[in-house]
Scaffold this motif. Structure first.
Motif, short mmCIF file in Angstrom:
data_model
loop_
_atom_site.label_atom_id
_atom_site.label_comp_id
_atom_site.label_asym_id
_atom_site.label_seq_id
_atom_site.Cartn_x
_atom_site.Cartn_y
_atom_site.Cartn_z
N LEU A 75 -4.50 -12.00 -5.16
CA LEU A 75 -4.08 -13.35 -5.52
C LEU A 75 -3.09 -13.37 -6.68
N SER A 76 -2.92 -12.23 -7.33
CA SER A 76 -1.98 -12.12 -8.45
C SER A 76 -0.54 -12.12 -7.92
N ASN A 77 0.37 -12.68 -8.69
CA ASN A 77 1.79 -12.61 -8.32
C ASN A 77 2.32 -11.19 -8.44
N PHE A 78 1.60 -10.33 -9.12
CA PHE A 78 2.02 -8.94 -9.26
C PHE A 78 1.63 -8.09 -8.05
N TYR A 79 0.78 -8.62 -7.19
CA TYR A 79 0.35 -7.90 -5.99
C TYR A 79 1.57 -7.68 -5.10
N GLU A 80 1.78 -6.43 -4.69
CA GLU A 80 2.95 -6.10 -3.90
C GLU A 80 2.73 -6.42 -2.42
N GLY A 81 3.69 -7.07 -1.86
CA GLY A 81 3.66 -7.43 -0.45
C GLY A 81 4.89 -8.26 -0.15
N VAL A 82 5.41 -8.14 1.03
CA VAL A 82 6.63 -8.83 1.41
C VAL A 82 6.41 -10.34 1.44
N ILE A 83 7.36 -11.06 0.86
CA ILE A 83 7.36 -12.51 0.87
C ILE A 83 8.75 -12.96 1.31
N VAL A 84 8.79 -13.82 2.32
CA VAL A 84 10.05 -14.35 2.83
C VAL A 84 10.07 -15.84 2.54
N LEU A 85 11.09 -16.27 1.84
CA LEU A 85 11.24 -17.68 1.51
C LEU A 85 12.47 -18.24 2.21
N GLU A 86 12.75 -19.52 1.98
CA GLU A 86 13.86 -20.19 2.65
C GLU A 86 15.15 -19.38 2.56
N HIS A 87 15.98 -19.57 3.55
CA HIS A 87 17.25 -18.85 3.69
C HIS A 87 17.01 -17.35 3.88
N ASN A 88 15.81 -16.98 4.36
CA ASN A 88 15.45 -15.58 4.63
C ASN A 88 15.62 -14.66 3.43
N ARG A 89 15.30 -15.18 2.27
CA ARG A 89 15.29 -14.34 1.07
C ARG A 89 13.98 -13.56 1.06
N ILE A 90 14.08 -12.23 0.96
CA ILE A 90 12.92 -11.35 1.06
C ILE A 90 12.64 -10.70 -0.29
N TYR A 91 11.37 -10.76 -0.71
CA TYR A 91 10.96 -10.22 -2.00
C TYR A 91 9.79 -9.25 -1.81
N GLY A 92 9.58 -8.40 -2.81
CA GLY A 92 8.51 -7.41 -2.75
C GLY A 92 7.22 -7.82 -3.45
N SER A 93 7.21 -9.00 -4.10
CA SER A 93 6.01 -9.51 -4.75
C SER A 93 6.19 -10.99 -5.05
#
Length: 182
Positions: free
Chosen positions: A14-32
């Motif tokens: 549940l931490s924002n530091f937990y690593e896992g792919v996150i895709v937000l609007e405009h297909n921006r992809i993040y690692g946490s």
């Protein structure tokens, strides 16, 4: 009550530091979640400015938080610093900070919702917390100082009842999502 943070075994997902792919609007992809939060900060602020040069600066800086870009190999503490903490990162003007404060909770909700819907481990942990108050604890913080914290909190028992000091917004957002899905 469940205190969750990245270095704790139970609930670290549940931490924002937990690593896992996150895709937000405009297909921006993040690692946490932390990278998504700060990348979105600069993107959202950039969307609100009429100054073409500043908009370009903000967008270029926002991209650095995306997976495969300059900041993606940093630790989440370093990413947090690049998000404007201390002497690191791109400073926002006061009006830009106010614009970010207007949308930051919605951005965090989108991050948490994405994690819940797309990461089996996150879903499993959140679903297992039914009936528990979720606390994103303020570490190494006095009782008085925790009361001023927006994203963190501290649970204390008072006359047999749990009270939460501080804003505990990350914990509150997770409980909102849990309550909508159960």
């Amino acid at each position: 009550m469940l205190n969750f943070f990245n270095k704790k075994k139970e609930g670290r997902e549940l931490s924002n530091f937990y690593e896992g792919v996150i895709v937000l609007e405009h297909n921006r992809i993040y690692g946490s979640g932390e990278a998504a939060f700060h990348g979105s900060k600069y993107m959202k602020v950039g969307e609100t400015t009429n100054d073409i040069n500043r908009k370009q600066q903000l967008y270029e800086y926002a991209k650095k938080f995306e997976l495969g870009q300059e900041f993606s190999s940093l630790t989440d503490n370093e990413i947090k610093k690049r998000g404007g903490k201390g002497k690191y990162g791109m400073k926002l003007e006061l009006d830009e900070i106010k614009k970010w404060e207007e949308v930051c909770f919605d951005v965090q909700r989108k991050i948490c919702k994405y994690k819940y819907e797309n990461d089996h481990n996150v879903k499993k942990v959140l679903d297992s917390t039914i009936g528990k108050v979720l606390i994103h604890p303020a570490m190494r913080c006095s009782r008085e100082k925790v009361k001023t914290r927006l994203w963190e909190g501290r649970g204390e028992m008072c006359d047999g009842k749990l009270i939460v000091l501080g804003g505990n917004m990350l914990g509150n957002i997770w409980m909102e999502i849990r309550n909508m899905t159960t």
